[in-house]
Design a protein around this motif. Structure first.
Motif, mmCIF file in Angstrom:
data_model
loop_
_atom_site.group_PDB
_atom_site.id
_atom_site.type_symbol
_atom_site.label_atom_id
_atom_site.label_comp_id
_atom_site.label_asym_id
_atom_site.label_seq_id
_atom_site.Cartn_x
_atom_site.Cartn_y
_atom_site.Cartn_z
ATOM 1 N N VAL A 171 0.824 -1.206 0.000
ATOM 2 C CA VAL A 171 0.000 0.000 0.000
ATOM 3 C C VAL A 171 0.859 1.258 0.000
ATOM 4 C CG1 VAL A 171 -0.246 0.035 2.525
ATOM 5 C CG2 VAL A 171 -1.935 1.186 1.101
ATOM 6 N N ARG A 172 2.056 1.192 0.606
ATOM 7 C CA ARG A 172 2.918 2.368 0.683
ATOM 8 C C ARG A 172 3.417 2.809 -0.694
ATOM 9 N NH1 ARG A 172 5.275 -0.409 6.040
ATOM 10 N NH2 ARG A 172 4.876 -2.173 4.686
ATOM 11 N N ASP A 173 3.374 1.883 -1.655
ATOM 12 C CA ASP A 173 3.798 2.234 -3.016
ATOM 13 C C ASP A 173 2.848 3.216 -3.689
ATOM 14 O OD1 ASP A 173 5.900 0.488 -2.679
ATOM 15 O OD2 ASP A 173 4.953 -1.166 -3.756
ATOM 16 N N LEU A 174 1.620 3.334 -3.167
ATOM 17 C CA LEU A 174 0.647 4.240 -3.793
ATOM 18 C C LEU A 174 1.081 5.692 -3.681
ATOM 19 C CD1 LEU A 174 -2.797 2.685 -2.795
ATOM 20 C CD2 LEU A 174 -1.366 2.205 -4.773
ATOM 21 N N ASN A 175 1.985 5.984 -2.702
ATOM 22 C CA ASN A 175 2.509 7.347 -2.589
ATOM 23 C C ASN A 175 3.263 7.775 -3.836
ATOM 24 O OD1 ASN A 175 1.731 8.286 0.001
ATOM 25 N ND2 ASN A 175 3.174 6.871 0.935
ATOM 26 N N GLN A 176 3.728 6.789 -4.613
ATOM 27 C CA GLN A 176 4.504 7.088 -5.817
ATOM 28 C C GLN A 176 3.642 7.090 -7.079
ATOM 29 O OE1 GLN A 176 7.627 7.899 -5.067
ATOM 30 N NE2 GLN A 176 7.148 7.333 -2.935
ATOM 31 N N LYS A 177 2.356 6.867 -6.923
ATOM 32 C CA LYS A 177 1.457 6.771 -8.080
ATOM 33 C C LYS A 177 0.478 7.938 -8.043
ATOM 34 C CE LYS A 177 1.790 1.703 -7.895
ATOM 35 N NZ LYS A 177 2.599 1.463 -9.092
ATOM 36 N N GLY A 178 0.749 8.942 -8.863
ATOM 37 C CA GLY A 178 -0.033 10.165 -8.834
ATOM 38 C C GLY A 178 -1.503 9.968 -9.122
ATOM 39 N N GLU A 179 -1.852 8.922 -9.877
ATOM 40 C CA GLU A 179 -3.257 8.702 -10.219
ATOM 41 C C GLU A 179 -4.104 8.300 -9.013
ATOM 42 O OE1 GLU A 179 -1.117 4.782 -11.457
ATOM 43 O OE2 GLU A 179 -0.663 6.918 -11.150
ATOM 44 N N TYR A 180 -3.436 7.958 -7.884
ATOM 45 C CA TYR A 180 -4.195 7.564 -6.697
ATOM 46 C C TYR A 180 -4.344 8.704 -5.682
ATOM 47 C CZ TYR A 180 -4.060 2.870 -8.514
ATOM 48 O OH TYR A 180 -4.234 1.763 -9.321
ATOM 49 N N ALA A 181 -3.830 9.867 -5.978
ATOM 50 C CA ALA A 181 -3.980 11.007 -5.076
ATOM 51 C C ALA A 181 -5.452 11.424 -4.994
ATOM 52 C CB ALA A 181 -3.127 12.174 -5.560
ATOM 53 N N ASN A 182 -5.980 11.486 -3.770
ATOM 54 C CA ASN A 182 -7.374 11.899 -3.534
ATOM 55 C C ASN A 182 -8.371 11.093 -4.374
ATOM 56 O OD1 ASN A 182 -6.671 14.053 -1.723
ATOM 57 N ND2 ASN A 182 -6.038 15.242 -3.516
ATOM 58 N N LYS A 204 0.422 8.351 6.253
ATOM 59 C CA LYS A 204 0.677 9.327 5.198
ATOM 60 C C LYS A 204 0.004 8.877 3.901
ATOM 61 C CE LYS A 204 4.481 11.378 2.535
ATOM 62 N NZ LYS A 204 5.957 11.406 2.346
ATOM 63 N N THR A 205 0.057 7.570 3.623
ATOM 64 C CA THR A 205 -0.579 7.024 2.416
ATOM 65 C C THR A 205 -2.092 7.154 2.486
ATOM 66 O OG1 THR A 205 1.254 5.458 2.158
ATOM 67 C CG2 THR A 205 -0.770 4.988 0.930
ATOM 68 N N PHE A 206 -2.674 6.897 3.656
ATOM 69 C CA PHE A 206 -4.120 7.097 3.802
ATOM 70 C C PHE A 206 -4.499 8.531 3.416
ATOM 71 C CE2 PHE A 206 -4.384 3.776 7.481
ATOM 72 C CZ PHE A 206 -4.235 2.760 6.576
ATOM 73 N N ASN A 207 -3.722 9.484 3.913
ATOM 74 C CA ASN A 207 -3.992 10.883 3.576
ATOM 75 C C ASN A 207 -3.840 11.141 2.084
ATOM 76 O OD1 ASN A 207 -4.834 12.725 5.606
ATOM 77 N ND2 ASN A 207 -2.900 12.415 6.685
ATOM 78 N N TRP A 208 -2.875 10.515 1.469
ATOM 79 C CA TRP A 208 -2.586 10.709 0.042
ATOM 80 C C TRP A 208 -3.732 10.206 -0.826
ATOM 81 C CZ3 TRP A 208 0.568 13.004 -3.367
ATOM 82 C CH2 TRP A 208 0.717 12.459 -4.637
ATOM 83 N N VAL A 209 -4.259 9.019 -0.516
ATOM 84 C CA VAL A 209 -5.225 8.387 -1.422
ATOM 85 C C VAL A 209 -6.662 8.796 -1.132
ATOM 86 C CG1 VAL A 209 -3.718 6.403 -1.773
ATOM 87 C CG2 VAL A 209 -5.531 6.266 -0.034
ATOM 88 N N LEU A 210 -6.933 9.351 0.049
ATOM 89 C CA LEU A 210 -8.312 9.652 0.416
ATOM 90 C C LEU A 210 -8.733 11.054 -0.018
ATOM 91 C CD1 LEU A 210 -8.650 8.177 4.015
ATOM 92 C CD2 LEU A 210 -10.065 7.555 2.047
ATOM 93 N N LYS A 211 -9.976 11.160 -0.450
ATOM 94 C CA LYS A 211 -10.582 12.462 -0.696
ATOM 95 C C LYS A 211 -10.841 13.158 0.642
ATOM 96 C CE LYS A 211 -12.966 10.790 -4.851
ATOM 97 N NZ LYS A 211 -14.272 10.575 -5.514
ATOM 98 N N PRO A 212 -11.029 14.484 0.643
ATOM 99 C CA PRO A 212 -11.456 15.152 1.868
ATOM 100 C C PRO A 212 -12.731 14.506 2.414
ATOM 101 C CG PRO A 212 -10.815 16.759 0.221
ATOM 102 C CD PRO A 212 -10.816 15.426 -0.467
ATOM 103 N N ASN A 213 -12.785 14.332 3.725
ATOM 104 C CA ASN A 213 -13.888 13.645 4.406
ATOM 105 C C ASN A 213 -13.933 12.150 4.094
ATOM 106 O OD1 ASN A 213 -14.985 15.987 5.736
ATOM 107 N ND2 ASN A 213 -15.784 16.621 3.732
ATOM 108 N N GLY A 214 -12.871 11.613 3.502
ATOM 109 C CA GLY A 214 -12.806 10.174 3.261
ATOM 110 C C GLY A 214 -12.727 9.397 4.568
ATOM 111 N N ARG A 215 -13.130 8.137 4.510
ATOM 112 C CA ARG A 215 -13.204 7.295 5.712
ATOM 113 C C ARG A 215 -12.154 6.194 5.673
ATOM 114 N NH1 ARG A 215 -18.501 8.402 7.693
ATOM 115 N NH2 ARG A 215 -19.218 10.241 6.552
ATOM 116 N N VAL A 216 -11.683 5.807 6.869
ATOM 117 C CA VAL A 216 -10.864 4.607 7.031
ATOM 118 C C VAL A 216 -11.597 3.690 8.002
ATOM 119 C CG1 VAL A 216 -8.610 3.647 7.614
ATOM 120 C CG2 VAL A 216 -8.778 6.002 6.774
ATOM 121 N N PHE A 217 -11.867 2.463 7.573
ATOM 122 C CA PHE A 217 -12.498 1.459 8.427
ATOM 123 C C PHE A 217 -11.433 0.435 8.810
ATOM 124 C CE2 PHE A 217 -15.918 3.099 5.729
ATOM 125 C CZ PHE A 217 -16.857 3.465 6.691
#
Length: 333
Positions: A171-182, A204-217
């Motif tokens: 999952v940490r690799d998503l920080n390097q993939k711009g298409e997954y931002a927000n 940090k990755t959760f923040n990167w991939v989530l939209k504002p008001n996004g949820r983590v379960f």
């Protein structure tokens, strides 16, 4: 087991506090024997698994530490098992979608409410196994809006066969993939976080991939239940498989540090009988790892007293001793 509670200088991975307490120490052979006896890995050489664990730790022992500041309990060294370690252990070779867990249902109900007002929700599941949760979520969310990450090749294939996108990425690799931002409205991870190191990058990755008001379960083993198990001579929460133990207080530190609000928390409901059944089963698995004890009259009297005391504790504390702690985090707008 009795915890040692000795002063121990190790930096907490959550809050960086260093003046903490040692609960216990295990060596690589004890850890390897634990996994062989509890996971049915009879075909694995004890020496081979112990050598692998030794190499992960960089030494022969690991300590389990309780943070005096945020209540996080962590392994020192705080090192997760790698692909080689998990490939030495047996894992599922069949897709069992009938194992619908309590934390799945809690999250499903929340997502159902969100989906009622947004037909285009995007969801990421981390550690999706064979896709039991994702496949049912696909009744609420379009399949093309779901992405699963899973290290097991068998799990990835099982998810893909259901028409859902799956990758073996970290999952940490998503920080390097711009298409997954927000990109995502929701991130889900069940019985996964306790296996993971490098928590700062995870959040940090959760923040990167989530939209504002996004949820983590999130679903993790309940720290109070683990403590209860260990102090009643049941299974240890053994590294390098489980390396972090989370409480409400720990999550408050993590949420505040990374800009999340805790929306809801819950502990899996357990009856006194549920507590008794699980602890006594784990005690039997723990005894497999120890030399046999002579079945003397004194031993039987002790067992009788121990079971009676366990029954009393279960009756008093069962509401705190469910197997899983579940929570919902919301990213700040």
């Amino acid at each position: 087991m009795q915890y040692q509670y000795k002063p121990y200088n190790a930096q907490c991975p959550v809050c960086t506090h260093t003046a903490n307490k040692l609960l216990y120490t295990v060596n690589a052979r004890q850890s390897a024997n634990h996994f062989i006896q509890t996971m049915g890995a009879k075909e694995i050489s004890l020496d081979t698994l112990a050598q692998k664990i030794d190499s992960l730790w960089g030494k022969n022992t690991a300590s389990v530490i309780s943070c005096s500041n945020c209540d996080f309990v962590f392994a020192d060294p705080f090192v997760a098992g790698d692909a080689e370690f998990y490939n030495l252990l047996p894992h599922s070779t069949t897709a069992n979608d009938t194992n619908w867990k309590w934390e799945f249902e809690k999250s499903f109900q929340c997502i159902s409410q969100l989906a009622a007002s947004d037909a285009n929700l995007q969801l990421l599941e981390i550690g999706a196994s064979t896709g039991g949760f994702a496949k049912r979520i696909a009744k609420l969310i379009k399949k093309e809006n779901i992405i699963c990450l899973e290290h097991s090749a068998f799990g990835v294939n099982a998810i893909k066969q259901a028409g859902i996108t799956a990758h073996s990425w970290d999952v940490r690799d998503l920080n390097q993939k711009g298409e997954y931002a927000n990109k995502f409205n929701m991130v889900c991870l069940f019985q996964v976080l306790e296996h993971m190191d490098d928590l700062d990058t995870i959040f940090k990755t959760f923040n990167w991939v989530l939209k504002p008001n996004g949820r983590v379960f999130i679903g993790v083993p309940n720290a109070d239940k683990i403590k209860f198990n260990e102090l009643n001579n049941a299974l240890l929460d053994m590294p390098p498989n489980h390396i972090g133990r989370y409480s409400d207080k720990t999550f408050k530190f993590l949420a505040g540090k990374w800009g999340f609000n805790i929306t809801e928390t819950a502990i899996e409901p357990y009856t006194p009988l549920d507590v008794m059944k699980t602890v006594m089963y784990y005690q039997s698995l723990q005894r497999r790892q120890l030399p046999p004890v002579a079945n003397t009259l004194w031993y039987r009297v002790n067992e009788y007293i121990r079971i009676k005391y366990l029954r009393l504790q279960a009756a008093l504390w069962h509401k705190k001793l469910g197997e899983t702690l579940w929570l919902q985090l919301t990213k700040a707008a």
